[in-house]
Write a protein that holds these residues in place. Structure first.
Motif, PDB file in Angstrom:
ATOM      1  N   MET A   8       0.812  -1.218   0.000  1.00 20.29           N
ATOM      2  CA  MET A   8       0.000   0.000   0.000  1.00 20.29           C
ATOM      3  C   MET A   8       0.848   1.271   0.000  1.00 20.29           C
ATOM      4  O   MET A   8       0.355   2.344  -0.315  1.00 20.29           O
ATOM      5  CB  MET A   8      -0.955  -0.002   1.186  1.00 20.29           C
ATOM      6  CG  MET A   8      -0.272   0.097   2.529  1.00 20.29           C
ATOM      7  SD  MET A   8      -1.423   0.089   3.894  1.00 20.29           S
ATOM      8  CE  MET A   8      -1.474  -1.640   4.246  1.00 20.29           C
ATOM      9  N   PHE A   9       2.130   1.149   0.352  1.00 25.26           N
ATOM     10  CA  PHE A   9       3.007   2.317   0.379  1.00 25.26           C
ATOM     11  C   PHE A   9       3.808   2.474  -0.912  1.00 25.26           C
ATOM     12  O   PHE A   9       4.591   3.397  -1.037  1.00 25.26           O
ATOM     13  CB  PHE A   9       3.972   2.229   1.571  1.00 25.26           C
ATOM     14  CG  PHE A   9       3.278   2.243   2.887  1.00 25.26           C
ATOM     15  CD1 PHE A   9       3.210   1.096   3.650  1.00 25.26           C
ATOM     16  CD2 PHE A   9       2.679   3.397   3.362  1.00 25.26           C
ATOM     17  CE1 PHE A   9       2.557   1.097   4.867  1.00 25.26           C
ATOM     18  CE2 PHE A   9       2.029   3.406   4.574  1.00 25.26           C
ATOM     19  CZ  PHE A   9       1.957   2.248   5.330  1.00 25.26           C
ATOM     20  N   ARG A  10       3.603   1.574  -1.875  1.00 25.89           N
ATOM     21  CA  ARG A  10       4.374   1.591  -3.106  1.00 25.89           C
ATOM     22  C   ARG A  10       4.320   2.954  -3.829  1.00 25.89           C
ATOM     23  O   ARG A  10       5.348   3.436  -4.285  1.00 25.89           O
ATOM     24  CB  ARG A  10       3.941   0.461  -4.044  1.00 25.89           C
ATOM     25  CG  ARG A  10       4.838   0.370  -5.258  1.00 25.89           C
ATOM     26  CD  ARG A  10       4.705  -0.932  -5.992  1.00 25.89           C
ATOM     27  NE  ARG A  10       4.888  -2.126  -5.200  1.00 25.89           N
ATOM     28  CZ  ARG A  10       6.062  -2.607  -4.802  1.00 25.89           C
ATOM     29  NH1 ARG A  10       7.157  -1.988  -5.120  1.00 25.89           N
ATOM     30  NH2 ARG A  10       6.132  -3.708  -4.106  1.00 25.89           N
ATOM     31  N   PRO A  11       3.160   3.614  -3.925  1.00 25.23           N
ATOM     32  CA  PRO A  11       3.169   4.926  -4.605  1.00 25.23           C
ATOM     33  C   PRO A  11       4.067   5.953  -3.923  1.00 25.23           C
ATOM     34  O   PRO A  11       4.635   6.807  -4.568  1.00 25.23           O
ATOM     35  CB  PRO A  11       1.707   5.378  -4.552  1.00 25.23           C
ATOM     36  CG  PRO A  11       0.926   4.141  -4.343  1.00 25.23           C
ATOM     37  CD  PRO A  11       1.803   3.198  -3.582  1.00 25.23           C
ATOM     38  N   VAL A  44       9.371   6.115   5.916  1.00 22.56           N
ATOM     39  CA  VAL A  44      10.240   4.939   5.962  1.00 22.56           C
ATOM     40  C   VAL A  44      10.610   4.612   7.412  1.00 22.56           C
ATOM     41  O   VAL A  44      10.595   3.443   7.816  1.00 22.56           O
ATOM     42  CB  VAL A  44      11.499   5.153   5.093  1.00 22.56           C
ATOM     43  CG1 VAL A  44      12.517   4.053   5.309  1.00 22.56           C
ATOM     44  CG2 VAL A  44      11.109   5.245   3.625  1.00 22.56           C
ATOM     45  N   GLY A  45      10.920   5.620   8.209  1.00 21.97           N
ATOM     46  CA  GLY A  45      11.234   5.397   9.620  1.00 21.97           C
ATOM     47  C   GLY A  45      10.052   4.807  10.377  1.00 21.97           C
ATOM     48  O   GLY A  45      10.227   3.907  11.210  1.00 21.97           O
ATOM     49  N   ALA A  46       8.849   5.292  10.076  1.00 24.14           N
ATOM     50  CA  ALA A  46       7.649   4.758  10.728  1.00 24.14           C
ATOM     51  C   ALA A  46       7.418   3.302  10.346  1.00 24.14           C
ATOM     52  O   ALA A  46       7.073   2.467  11.192  1.00 24.14           O
ATOM     53  CB  ALA A  46       6.439   5.610  10.356  1.00 24.14           C
ATOM     54  N   ILE A  47       7.623   2.977   9.079  1.00 24.56           N
ATOM     55  CA  ILE A  47       7.435   1.596   8.619  1.00 24.56           C
ATOM     56  C   ILE A  47       8.450   0.673   9.293  1.00 24.56           C
ATOM     57  O   ILE A  47       8.091  -0.409   9.772  1.00 24.56           O
ATOM     58  CB  ILE A  47       7.538   1.520   7.078  1.00 24.56           C
ATOM     59  CG1 ILE A  47       6.336   2.204   6.443  1.00 24.56           C
ATOM     60  CG2 ILE A  47       7.641   0.069   6.611  1.00 24.56           C
ATOM     61  CD1 ILE A  47       6.459   2.410   4.951  1.00 24.56           C
ATOM     62  N   PHE A  48       9.707   1.094   9.338  1.00 26.35           N
ATOM     63  CA  PHE A  48      10.733   0.286  10.002  1.00 26.35           C
ATOM     64  C   PHE A  48      10.381   0.056  11.467  1.00 26.35           C
ATOM     65  O   PHE A  48      10.520  -1.051  11.986  1.00 26.35           O
ATOM     66  CB  PHE A  48      12.114   0.955   9.905  1.00 26.35           C
ATOM     67  CG  PHE A  48      12.954   0.443   8.795  1.00 26.35           C
ATOM     68  CD1 PHE A  48      13.716  -0.704   8.948  1.00 26.35           C
ATOM     69  CD2 PHE A  48      13.001   1.120   7.583  1.00 26.35           C
ATOM     70  CE1 PHE A  48      14.504  -1.174   7.918  1.00 26.35           C
ATOM     71  CE2 PHE A  48      13.784   0.657   6.545  1.00 26.35           C
ATOM     72  CZ  PHE A  48      14.540  -0.498   6.708  1.00 26.35           C
ATOM     73  N   ASP A  49       9.934   1.109  12.147  1.00 22.97           N
ATOM     74  CA  ASP A  49       9.618   0.985  13.569  1.00 22.97           C
ATOM     75  C   ASP A  49       8.432   0.049  13.785  1.00 22.97           C
ATOM     76  O   ASP A  49       8.425  -0.733  14.740  1.00 22.97           O
ATOM     77  CB  ASP A  49       9.347   2.358  14.177  1.00 22.97           C
ATOM     78  CG  ASP A  49       9.473   2.365  15.696  1.00 22.97           C
ATOM     79  OD1 ASP A  49      10.174   1.489  16.236  1.00 22.97           O
ATOM     80  OD2 ASP A  49       8.888   3.251  16.332  1.00 22.97           O
ATOM     81  N   PRO A 154       5.733   0.887  18.958  1.00 22.41           N
ATOM     82  CA  PRO A 154       6.390   1.759  17.982  1.00 22.41           C
ATOM     83  C   PRO A 154       5.981   3.214  18.218  1.00 22.41           C
ATOM     84  O   PRO A 154       4.801   3.539  18.265  1.00 22.41           O
ATOM     85  CB  PRO A 154       5.895   1.235  16.638  1.00 22.41           C
ATOM     86  CG  PRO A 154       4.608   0.561  16.938  1.00 22.41           C
ATOM     87  CD  PRO A 154       4.715   0.041  18.346  1.00 22.41           C
ATOM     88  N   LEU A 155       6.951   4.062  18.374  1.00 22.23           N
ATOM     89  CA  LEU A 155       6.686   5.479  18.622  1.00 22.23           C
ATOM     90  C   LEU A 155       6.884   6.317  17.365  1.00 22.23           C
ATOM     91  O   LEU A 155       6.264   7.372  17.216  1.00 22.23           O
ATOM     92  CB  LEU A 155       7.613   5.969  19.745  1.00 22.23           C
ATOM     93  CG  LEU A 155       7.308   7.295  20.399  1.00 22.23           C
ATOM     94  CD1 LEU A 155       5.890   7.332  20.930  1.00 22.23           C
ATOM     95  CD2 LEU A 155       8.289   7.544  21.533  1.00 22.23           C
ATOM     96  N   ALA A 156       7.720   5.845  16.447  1.00 23.09           N
ATOM     97  CA  ALA A 156       8.051   6.630  15.255  1.00 23.09           C
ATOM     98  C   ALA A 156       6.845   6.981  14.380  1.00 23.09           C
ATOM     99  O   ALA A 156       6.811   8.079  13.824  1.00 23.09           O
ATOM    100  CB  ALA A 156       9.113   5.919  14.425  1.00 23.09           C
ATOM    101  N   PRO A 157       5.824   6.112  14.223  1.00 19.41           N
ATOM    102  CA  PRO A 157       4.685   6.535  13.400  1.00 19.41           C
ATOM    103  C   PRO A 157       3.987   7.773  13.949  1.00 19.41           C
ATOM    104  O   PRO A 157       3.589   8.664  13.192  1.00 19.41           O
ATOM    105  CB  PRO A 157       3.751   5.322  13.432  1.00 19.41           C
ATOM    106  CG  PRO A 157       4.614   4.171  13.750  1.00 19.41           C
ATOM    107  CD  PRO A 157       5.713   4.702  14.616  1.00 19.41           C
TER     108      PRO A 157
END
Length: 182
Positions: A8-11, A44-49, A154-157
């Motif tokens: 869903m994040f591809r775009p 990207v940081g939110a996804i990783f977290d 996760p706190l980054a999102p």
């Protein structure tokens, strides 16, 4: 639905979701480029977290480099926005991860100390609201959730959302002030 959890994040993750022609049409193309790169790295940081419960140092370093695209000396104070998180982590070890602290410091470098502090406060407020609602509605969902103090959250999102909202508000306010000045 594809097997890849990031479908869903591809775009947003494509090489050029914001065409360079659009950036060149804006009055401040470097600010627009900074905004696009900053938001992409926050995502990207939110996804990783969310996936791994860690934020890579490269994401934090890249966010800091993005802050150099449109640099003002006041930005050097921005990393101080992470001091409350650092104090909390030192007061209770294991409560806040080092990645969240570095992520906040890097974002503070882009935003400056005042906007960075407001972004962190907004992100922490959103996280507290989300987890309070999630925990309090577990009876209705008939599913037991672990208490927030017992799990790595996760706190980054939430920090990313807070930083993005404050970045946009700062940009809107600055544009309005420029219009009023002219």
């Amino acid at each position: 639905m594809p097997d890849n959890p990031l479908w869903m994040f591809r775009p947003f993750l494509s090489p050029a979701p914001l065409p360079l022609e659009v950036i060149s049409q804006l009055q401040e193309p470097m600010k627009a480029l900074q905004m696009w790169l900053f938001f992409s790295l926050l995502l990207v940081g939110a996804i990783f977290d969310c996936q791994k419960r860690l934020i890579p140092n490269t994401i934090c370093a890249l966010i800091t480099i993005v802050g150099l695209l449109v640099f003002h000396p006041a930005q050097l104070m921005g990393p101080l926005a992470a001091l409350p998180l650092l104090a909390a982590a030192m007061h209770k070890p294991g409560s806040i991860g080092g990645g969240d602290i570095k992520f906040t410091a890097a974002s503070g470098f882009v935003l400056g100390i005042t906007a960075g502090s407001w972004g962190m406060a907004l992100g922490l407020t959103l996280a507290a609201l989300f987890y309070a609602i999630n925990w309090s509605t577990q009876k209705f969902r008939r599913r037991k959730c672990a208490a927030p103090s017992q799990t790595a959250l996760p706190l980054a999102p939430f920090l990313s959302l807070g930083f993005a909202i404050i970045y946009i508000l700062n940009y809107i306010i600055r544009v309005k002030l420029l219009i009023l000045k002219n």
